[in-house]
Design a protein around this motif. Sequence first.
Motif, PDB file in Angstrom:
ATOM      1  N   PRO A 224       0.832  -1.211   0.000  1.00 36.50           N
ATOM      2  CA  PRO A 224       0.000   0.000   0.000  1.00 36.50           C
ATOM      3  C   PRO A 224       0.864   1.259   0.000  1.00 36.50           C
ATOM      4  CG  PRO A 224      -0.801  -1.579   1.614  1.00 36.50           C
ATOM      5  CD  PRO A 224       0.519  -2.105   1.137  1.00 36.50           C
ATOM      6  N   LEU A 225       0.513   2.210  -0.867  1.00 41.14           N
ATOM      7  CA  LEU A 225       1.239   3.475  -0.964  1.00 41.14           C
ATOM      8  C   LEU A 225       0.528   4.551  -0.145  1.00 41.14           C
ATOM      9  CD1 LEU A 225       1.940   3.433  -4.812  1.00 41.14           C
ATOM     10  CD2 LEU A 225       3.486   2.711  -2.981  1.00 41.14           C
ATOM     11  N   TYR A 226       1.290   5.501   0.365  1.00 39.45           N
ATOM     12  CA  TYR A 226       0.706   6.515   1.247  1.00 39.45           C
ATOM     13  C   TYR A 226       1.078   7.947   0.872  1.00 39.45           C
ATOM     14  CZ  TYR A 226      -0.346   2.489   4.164  1.00 39.45           C
ATOM     15  OH  TYR A 226      -0.826   1.275   4.618  1.00 39.45           O
ATOM     16  N   ARG A 227       2.004   8.124  -0.057  1.00 38.88           N
ATOM     17  CA  ARG A 227       2.391   9.486  -0.425  1.00 38.88           C
ATOM     18  C   ARG A 227       1.223  10.193  -1.116  1.00 38.88           C
ATOM     19  NH1 ARG A 227       7.365  11.924  -1.653  1.00 38.88           N
ATOM     20  NH2 ARG A 227       8.419   9.898  -1.736  1.00 38.88           N
ATOM     21  N   VAL A 228       0.890  11.393  -0.649  1.00 35.68           N
ATOM     22  CA  VAL A 228      -0.110  12.216  -1.324  1.00 35.68           C
ATOM     23  C   VAL A 228       0.603  12.957  -2.449  1.00 35.68           C
ATOM     24  CG1 VAL A 228      -1.775  14.090  -1.108  1.00 35.68           C
ATOM     25  CG2 VAL A 228      -1.452  12.492   0.789  1.00 35.68           C
ATOM     26  N   CYS A 229       0.249  12.613  -3.681  1.00 31.95           N
ATOM     27  CA  CYS A 229       0.924  13.230  -4.815  1.00 31.95           C
ATOM     28  C   CYS A 229       0.032  13.145  -6.038  1.00 31.95           C
ATOM     29  CB  CYS A 229       2.274  12.556  -5.080  1.00 31.95           C
ATOM     30  SG  CYS A 229       2.161  10.806  -5.524  1.00 31.95           S
ATOM     31  N   GLY A 230       0.422  13.846  -7.091  1.00 29.13           N
ATOM     32  CA  GLY A 230      -0.364  13.882  -8.308  1.00 29.13           C
ATOM     33  C   GLY A 230      -0.869  15.287  -8.580  1.00 29.13           C
ATOM     34  N   THR A 231      -1.840  15.407  -9.456  1.00 29.42           N
ATOM     35  CA  THR A 231      -2.457  16.691  -9.758  1.00 29.42           C
ATOM     36  C   THR A 231      -3.850  16.695  -9.144  1.00 29.42           C
ATOM     37  OG1 THR A 231      -1.194  16.865 -11.809  1.00 29.42           O
ATOM     38  CG2 THR A 231      -3.169  18.243 -11.620  1.00 29.42           C
ATOM     39  N   PRO A 232      -4.160  17.690  -8.288  1.00 35.28           N
ATOM     40  CA  PRO A 232      -5.379  17.647  -7.459  1.00 35.28           C
ATOM     41  C   PRO A 232      -6.649  17.182  -8.159  1.00 35.28           C
ATOM     42  CG  PRO A 232      -4.076  19.537  -6.841  1.00 35.28           C
ATOM     43  CD  PRO A 232      -3.361  18.899  -8.007  1.00 35.28           C
ATOM     44  N   THR A 233      -7.001  17.761  -9.294  1.00 37.05           N
ATOM     45  CA  THR A 233      -8.250  17.418  -9.976  1.00 37.05           C
ATOM     46  C   THR A 233      -8.349  15.937 -10.313  1.00 37.05           C
ATOM     47  OG1 THR A 233      -8.632  19.620 -10.898  1.00 37.05           O
ATOM     48  CG2 THR A 233      -9.546  17.765 -12.141  1.00 37.05           C
ATOM     49  N   ASP A 272     -11.017  26.392  -3.721  1.00 34.94           N
ATOM     50  CA  ASP A 272      -9.821  26.108  -2.937  1.00 34.94           C
ATOM     51  C   ASP A 272      -9.601  24.604  -2.867  1.00 34.94           C
ATOM     52  OD1 ASP A 272     -10.944  24.987  -0.204  1.00 34.94           O
ATOM     53  OD2 ASP A 272     -12.143  26.766  -0.653  1.00 34.94           O
ATOM     54  N   GLN A 273      -8.373  24.228  -2.543  1.00 30.88           N
ATOM     55  CA  GLN A 273      -7.982  22.822  -2.590  1.00 30.88           C
ATOM     56  C   GLN A 273      -8.708  21.982  -1.554  1.00 30.88           C
ATOM     57  OE1 GLN A 273      -3.898  21.682  -3.933  1.00 30.88           O
ATOM     58  NE2 GLN A 273      -3.677  21.036  -1.813  1.00 30.88           N
ATOM     59  N   ASN A 274      -8.940  22.526  -0.370  1.00 27.73           N
ATOM     60  CA  ASN A 274      -9.627  21.756   0.671  1.00 27.73           C
ATOM     61  C   ASN A 274     -11.037  21.370   0.238  1.00 27.73           C
ATOM     62  OD1 ASN A 274      -7.463  21.789   2.448  1.00 27.73           O
ATOM     63  ND2 ASN A 274      -8.140  23.655   3.492  1.00 27.73           N
ATOM     64  N   ARG A 275     -11.753  22.319  -0.348  1.00 22.39           N
ATOM     65  CA  ARG A 275     -13.101  22.047  -0.830  1.00 22.39           C
ATOM     66  C   ARG A 275     -13.062  21.031  -1.972  1.00 22.39           C
ATOM     67  NH1 ARG A 275     -18.336  21.063  -0.197  1.00 22.39           N
ATOM     68  NH2 ARG A 275     -19.648  21.925  -1.848  1.00 22.39           N
ATOM     69  N   LEU A 276     -12.091  21.189  -2.854  1.00 22.41           N
ATOM     70  CA  LEU A 276     -11.953  20.250  -3.965  1.00 22.41           C
ATOM     71  C   LEU A 276     -11.736  18.837  -3.450  1.00 22.41           C
ATOM     72  CD1 LEU A 276     -11.584  19.590  -6.989  1.00 22.41           C
ATOM     73  CD2 LEU A 276      -9.151  20.143  -6.696  1.00 22.41           C
ATOM     74  N   PHE A 277     -10.861  18.688  -2.467  1.00 21.57           N
ATOM     75  CA  PHE A 277     -10.573  17.364  -1.922  1.00 21.57           C
ATOM     76  C   PHE A 277     -11.806  16.749  -1.276  1.00 21.57           C
ATOM     77  CE2 PHE A 277      -5.714  18.069  -1.343  1.00 21.57           C
ATOM     78  CZ  PHE A 277      -5.580  18.069  -2.725  1.00 21.57           C
ATOM     79  N   LYS A 278     -12.627  17.559  -0.618  1.00 19.01           N
ATOM     80  CA  LYS A 278     -13.856  17.042  -0.013  1.00 19.01           C
ATOM     81  C   LYS A 278     -14.806  16.506  -1.083  1.00 19.01           C
ATOM     82  CE  LYS A 278     -13.820  19.965   4.149  1.00 19.01           C
ATOM     83  NZ  LYS A 278     -14.490  21.079   4.867  1.00 19.01           N
ATOM     84  N   LEU A 279     -14.892  17.218  -2.200  1.00 14.36           N
ATOM     85  CA  LEU A 279     -15.752  16.766  -3.288  1.00 14.36           C
ATOM     86  C   LEU A 279     -15.244  15.460  -3.878  1.00 14.36           C
ATOM     87  CD1 LEU A 279     -16.355  20.153  -5.144  1.00 14.36           C
ATOM     88  CD2 LEU A 279     -18.008  18.914  -3.736  1.00 14.36           C
TER      89      LEU A 279
END
Length: 337
Positions: A224-233, A272-279
């Motif tokens: 299992p991988l745990y690094r948060v990475c990539g492009t947000p969308t 904002d990124q926090n709202r995007l992540f919640k969606l």
Amino acid sequence: MRSRSTSVTVLYNINSKKDRKGVSLDRNNNFTTSREVEKQPRMVHTSSRHVNEGFFGVSKWIQHVSTRLDVEKHYEIGAVIGKGNFSSVHFTRRKVDGTKCALKQVEKRAMRGKCFFVDNEVEMLSLIHHDHIISIMDAYSTQTEYFIVFEHAQYGDLYETIRKNGRIDEPDAAIITLQITSALGYLHDRNVVHRDVKPENLLLVDKFNVKLCDFGLACHVLGPLYRVCGTPTYCAPEVLTEKGYSTKCDIWSLGVVLYVMLAGYAPFRAPDQNRLFKLIIAANIAFDMPEWKNISLKARDLITRLMNKSEDRRPLASQIASHPWILPYTIDSIDDE
């Protein structure tokens, strides 16, 4: 092309309405005035190696030279045709035969301790041979910079095509999806995850012949991988919740890419990124905007399956070719055109 498993027939019952619940994208994303897809910087949390990430060490494929002038002995480096977080991409010609190339110039200082990503990308691409993955031609390193030479994509990237045309017709989107699926199947069969599948990383070497590029975040999956990475969308929910993820995060990203191709905008948008992540984590997908009126149920069904909140319920890359929306097309028939 991989033979199709009969078990996939049960997986793809497009008459089922299960997992199609969602709320209006306008109500989810009413903070933005434009639904046009936008470029975003890639995120990489922490510079150290994470548990279960299999990276190559220092690449033996990279030639160490003194200055950029040593690179220019072999390549004519031209104008900038693209920019990344830590790099610029130049149109380039190989002097010995005039072959068109793309040269990525990376500043080591800007990498801030993440230079192992570059060595890993070069070494990985030197071992990868696939019709829909970009080919590496040369790689150089000076004390301050990397210079990596790739094959040239004369039609740019998929992002620019979508931005220019607004949307992509279903048959063309299906062909592109099949090509990406083929590349991901090749990687996933070797326990390699890309982690940044998005339109900007899909280069067009022909009008609708795509090649996956930018393996800066790719690694072998050792668990299992745990690094948060990539492009947000394009990040999968499990990447953001940090509970462990697998190669299936690429399948989610493919679903977002398909959504963007057909609609011309991303499924989740926020100021904002926090709202995007919640969606994204909520994973409520809907197709009630006007753009979806003439999009087939089969296409919507595939998006819903690729973007299933549970990674265990997403299809394998090798199974996607058997979906009814993709089934009329084959890699062989596409590549023969």
